[in-house]
Design an enzyme around this catalytic site. Structure first.
Site, short mmCIF file in Angstrom:
data_model
loop_
_atom_site.label_atom_id
_atom_site.label_comp_id
_atom_site.label_asym_id
_atom_site.label_seq_id
_atom_site.Cartn_x
_atom_site.Cartn_y
_atom_site.Cartn_z
N ARG A 96 12.03 -10.98 1.47
CA ARG A 96 10.72 -10.95 2.14
C ARG A 96 10.11 -12.34 2.18
NH1 ARG A 96 5.81 -7.53 2.31
NH2 ARG A 96 4.60 -8.57 3.94
N ARG A 107 9.67 -5.56 7.58
CA ARG A 107 9.90 -6.25 6.31
C ARG A 107 11.01 -5.59 5.52
NH1 ARG A 107 3.95 -4.71 5.05
NH2 ARG A 107 3.99 -5.35 7.19
N ASP A 110 8.00 -4.33 0.74
CA ASP A 110 6.58 -4.56 0.54
C ASP A 110 6.18 -3.84 -0.73
OD1 ASP A 110 3.95 -5.40 1.14
OD2 ASP A 110 3.52 -3.53 2.20
N ASP A 112 2.83 -3.17 -3.11
CA ASP A 112 1.38 -3.27 -3.18
C ASP A 112 0.88 -2.74 -4.51
OD1 ASP A 112 0.92 -4.37 -0.62
OD2 ASP A 112 0.99 -2.38 0.30
#
Length: 183
Positions: A96, A107, A110, A112
């Site tokens: 990434r 992507r 990811d 988070d």
């Protein structure tokens, strides 16, 4: 969710982490990337719950493949900002590059940081509210994202009894059924 994970240690902070991918990485298809990223999280703590994998439509930038999404709970000794740095390092290790491509675009991975619950040692145990450059907790847009809410509330019941998590579970209850699971 049948747990294959050890019970939660209420003396440790717990982070709720959302995972998503829609491009192959060095380990393979997005579902394999998510599984490998969860394994990598063990470097920074102990995964105590893991959602199913969800296949979701892209949001914002829609001209891209569907995403595979999941959520985990991670007991960790890392404070929120060092944990975020660790998550960004894991993303980079799977190819990434946040500076490349359109915002909300395709992507390889990811990660988070959604919620961070303090340990019971700091009574009362509660979700940390933080607003610093680069990190806001709870994640400011999670209540608008089904691809976050469904894995978090649908399967990570151990995120549990914080007011924010309860709010997010109620929001999830308002979504129509029809989620798709990856195999």
């Amino acid at each position: 969710m049948a747990s294959t994970y050890p019970p939660h240690n209420e003396q440790m902070p717990t982070a709720a982490i959302g995972l998503g991918a829609n491009l192959p990485s060095t380990v393979g298809a997005p579902a394999k990337t998510i599984a490998a990223a969860i394994d990598r999280l063990a470097e920074w703590g102990r995964v105590t719950a893991r959602s199913a994998l969800y296949l979701t439509a892209p949001v914002g930038y829609v001209d891209q493949p569907a995403f595979v999404n999941a959520a985990v709970l991670l007991e960790t000794e890392l404070a929120p900002l060092p944990l975020l740095d660790a998550l960004l390092g894991i993303e980079r290790s799977f190819g990434r590059d946040r500076a490349a491509g359109p915002p909300k675009g395709p992507r390889t991975l990811d990660l988070d940081l959604l919620l961070y619950k303090r340990s019971r040692l700091s009574e009362p145990a509660e979700d940390l509210v933080l607003d610093e450059p680069g990190l806001t907790l709870p994640h400011p847009a999670m209540h608008q994202r089904r691809f976050v809410l469904a894995p978090l509330g649908g399967d990570c019941a151990g995120v549990a009894a914080s007011g924010a998590a309860e709010h997010y579970r109620r929001v999830i209850g308002g979504f129509a059924p029809g989620r798709q699971f990856c195999r």
